[in-house]
Design an enzyme around this catalytic site. Sequence first.
Site, PDB file in Angstrom:
ATOM      1  N   ARG A 167       0.842  -1.204   0.000  1.00 29.65           N
ATOM      2  CA  ARG A 167       0.000   0.000   0.000  1.00 29.65           C
ATOM      3  C   ARG A 167       0.876   1.252   0.000  1.00 29.65           C
ATOM      4  NH1 ARG A 167      -3.603  -3.498   2.989  1.00 29.65           N
ATOM      5  NH2 ARG A 167      -2.531  -3.080   4.938  1.00 29.65           N
ATOM      6  N   PHE A 210     -10.816  -5.811  -6.137  1.00 29.29           N
ATOM      7  CA  PHE A 210     -10.845  -6.601  -4.889  1.00 29.29           C
ATOM      8  C   PHE A 210     -10.408  -5.691  -3.730  1.00 29.29           C
ATOM      9  CE2 PHE A 210      -9.483  -9.307  -8.470  1.00 29.29           C
ATOM     10  CZ  PHE A 210     -10.500 -10.251  -8.505  1.00 29.29           C
ATOM     11  N   ASP A 259     -15.496  -4.399  -5.272  1.00 28.51           N
ATOM     12  CA  ASP A 259     -15.507  -5.599  -4.433  1.00 28.51           C
ATOM     13  C   ASP A 259     -16.916  -6.188  -4.509  1.00 28.51           C
ATOM     14  OD1 ASP A 259     -13.357  -6.591  -2.104  1.00 28.51           O
ATOM     15  OD2 ASP A 259     -15.397  -7.328  -1.805  1.00 28.51           O
ATOM     16  N   SER A 260     -17.011  -7.480  -4.196  1.00 35.76           N
ATOM     17  CA  SER A 260     -18.334  -8.114  -4.225  1.00 35.76           C
ATOM     18  C   SER A 260     -18.948  -8.201  -2.835  1.00 35.76           C
ATOM     19  CB  SER A 260     -18.228  -9.508  -4.853  1.00 35.76           C
ATOM     20  OG  SER A 260     -17.281 -10.266  -4.144  1.00 35.76           O
ATOM     21  N   ASP A 285      -5.783  -7.529  -6.417  1.00 37.88           N
ATOM     22  CA  ASP A 285      -5.407  -8.277  -5.197  1.00 37.88           C
ATOM     23  C   ASP A 285      -6.518  -9.265  -4.866  1.00 37.88           C
ATOM     24  OD1 ASP A 285      -4.115  -9.084  -2.912  1.00 37.88           O
ATOM     25  OD2 ASP A 285      -4.804  -7.388  -1.704  1.00 37.88           O
ATOM     26  N   CYS A 329      -2.197 -14.526  -3.474  1.00 30.60           N
ATOM     27  CA  CYS A 329      -1.947 -14.977  -2.092  1.00 30.60           C
ATOM     28  C   CYS A 329      -2.188 -16.479  -1.993  1.00 30.60           C
ATOM     29  CB  CYS A 329      -2.813 -14.213  -1.106  1.00 30.60           C
ATOM     30  SG  CYS A 329      -4.572 -14.401  -1.394  1.00 30.60           S
TER      31      CYS A 329
HETATM   32  N1  SAH Z   1      -6.561  -5.484  -1.258  1.00 34.67           N
HETATM   33  C1  SAH Z   1      -7.285  -5.671  -0.031  1.00 34.67           C
HETATM   34  C2  SAH Z   1      -7.523  -7.152   0.287  1.00 34.67           C
HETATM   35  C3  SAH Z   1      -8.266  -7.935  -0.777  1.00 34.67           C
HETATM   36  S1  SAH Z   1      -9.011  -9.402  -0.176  1.00 34.67           S
HETATM   37  C4  SAH Z   1      -6.565  -4.930   1.092  1.00 34.67           C
HETATM   38  O1  SAH Z   1      -5.466  -4.386   0.897  1.00 34.67           O
HETATM   39  O2  SAH Z   1      -7.113  -4.869   2.206  1.00 34.67           O
HETATM   40  C5  SAH Z   1      -9.947  -9.964  -1.523  1.00 34.67           C
HETATM   41  C6  SAH Z   1     -11.296  -9.271  -1.704  1.00 34.67           C
HETATM   42  O3  SAH Z   1     -11.857  -9.760  -2.919  1.00 34.67           O
HETATM   43  C7  SAH Z   1     -12.351  -9.534  -0.643  1.00 34.67           C
HETATM   44  O4  SAH Z   1     -12.747  -8.297  -0.082  1.00 34.67           O
HETATM   45  C8  SAH Z   1     -13.544 -10.189  -1.380  1.00 34.67           C
HETATM   46  O5  SAH Z   1     -14.797  -9.714  -0.932  1.00 34.67           O
HETATM   47  C9  SAH Z   1     -13.275  -9.748  -2.794  1.00 34.67           C
HETATM   48  N2  SAH Z   1     -13.795 -10.612  -3.884  1.00 34.67           N
HETATM   49  C10 SAH Z   1     -13.727 -11.951  -3.990  1.00 34.67           C
HETATM   50  N3  SAH Z   1     -14.173 -12.365  -5.190  1.00 34.67           N
HETATM   51  C11 SAH Z   1     -14.540 -11.251  -5.875  1.00 34.67           C
HETATM   52  C12 SAH Z   1     -15.064 -11.019  -7.193  1.00 34.67           C
HETATM   53  N4  SAH Z   1     -15.267 -12.021  -8.028  1.00 34.67           N
HETATM   54  N5  SAH Z   1     -15.300  -9.745  -7.561  1.00 34.67           N
HETATM   55  C13 SAH Z   1     -15.091  -8.722  -6.700  1.00 34.67           C
HETATM   56  N6  SAH Z   1     -14.572  -8.881  -5.453  1.00 34.67           N
HETATM   57  C14 SAH Z   1     -14.309 -10.131  -5.045  1.00 34.67           C
END
Ligand code: SAH
Length: 396
Positions: free
Chosen positions: A206, A225, A247-248, A297, A337
């Site tokens: 970040r 995400f 995000d979803s 991510d 990850c």
């Molecule tokens: N980058 C973030 C962490 C990401 S975790 C940080 O720095 O805090 C992954 C995220 O992807 C989760 O919040 C989850 O809700 C989201 N997610 C999972 N599948 C998804 C999809 N198909 N489309 C959108 N978001 C999704």
Amino acid sequence: MKTIRLRDGKERSLLRRHPWIFDGAIASGSADAGETVRVEGYAGQFLGWAAFSPSSKIRARVWSFDETQRIDASFFIARIAQAIKARSLFDIQSDGRRLIHGESDGLPGLVVDRYADTLVAQFSSCGTERWKDVIVQALLAQTGLTRLYERSDASVRALEGLPEATGWLAGSGDTSITIAEHDWKLSLDVAEGHKTGFYLDQRDSRQKFASTTRRLQFERVLNCFCYTGGFSVAALAGGARHVTSIDSSAPALARAQANVALNGFDASRSTLLDADVNASLRQYQKEGRTFDAIVLDPPKFAPTIKHAERAARAYKDINRLALSILEPGGVLFTYSCSGGISGDLFHKIVASAGTDAGIDAFITERMGGAPDHPMTVAFPEGEYLKGLVLVKRPAG
Ligand code: SAH
């Protein structure tokens, strides 16, 4: 003291100080859940003291490879002290930090994060479950804190035959907490959030994203995400004119919105979309919409090597789409990850995504988890988070 004896040849990984003993490696011996056992090789030689897990495929996890070590309260007090002290090796610009990272800190099955005045612990093995009270007391005593929330709701608990457990083990009160990370603040909820509430492992990324945004003066940023908006806040702190965050999860987006406001950024600089990332990227591509910087991510597509092939296709898809909607000179921060995808494989996947997108890019950096999520020589599984920073080359 009960003893388990390994099959001939199965002592090798323990001699390399890897702490896991799989069920198939055991010739004889058994114990209760979490009980300490003496582990011996086929010829009867001492290998380690381990916690027994009667129903898990990882049937025992080694606490110590030292025959003179007693596994008692003072053992846990010392290990926790070592882990906390090791954090002073690292430059951690936040009051949110991982204090104990399981196997990498010699405490298999234990994760402890500190968020400002609150500790959050996850006990994911029979061994840590059995020693929970001792561990909690040691954590409180050594940090001087009074609040500790349990988040033992990871799916691995079921593999250990343990029920989910969440709630305050010490103290009480609001589960919503604000941490100060780098130049910004981020709020999170230790009861409702993913894992222990937040992705501390992306802290350094970040910051890199904020400084890259500032240096290259990105205007339009896309954070895919986004979860609670960590990279979105970083981009705004770096001076991005506008950030689109996808995000979803509706609760994650609500928190992301709150985090934009918490840092004093005008809401007009932020668009939050409750949508599927893959579908959104396709839509942008169709519309010819581009961005100066993109973060990808995603969640763990491949928890283990078994899922690697399907996951590789999913990673390639989103990376191809992201590279195709990136402006020339724009930057992609892309992550995996997945324990089942190695750093080299991830590099190959992203490279072939670029080829398929018909673009070339400088790979300017390889990123990993923040250093309070340490990797060790003995436990390569500790390397789960890998990232690449790419700068798209002009066409032609
Ligand atoms: N980058 C973030 C962490 C990401 S975790 C940080 O720095 O805090 C992954 C995220 O992807 C989760 O919040 C989850 O809700 C989201 N997610 C999972 N599948 C998804 C999809 N198909 N489309 C959108 N978001 C999704």
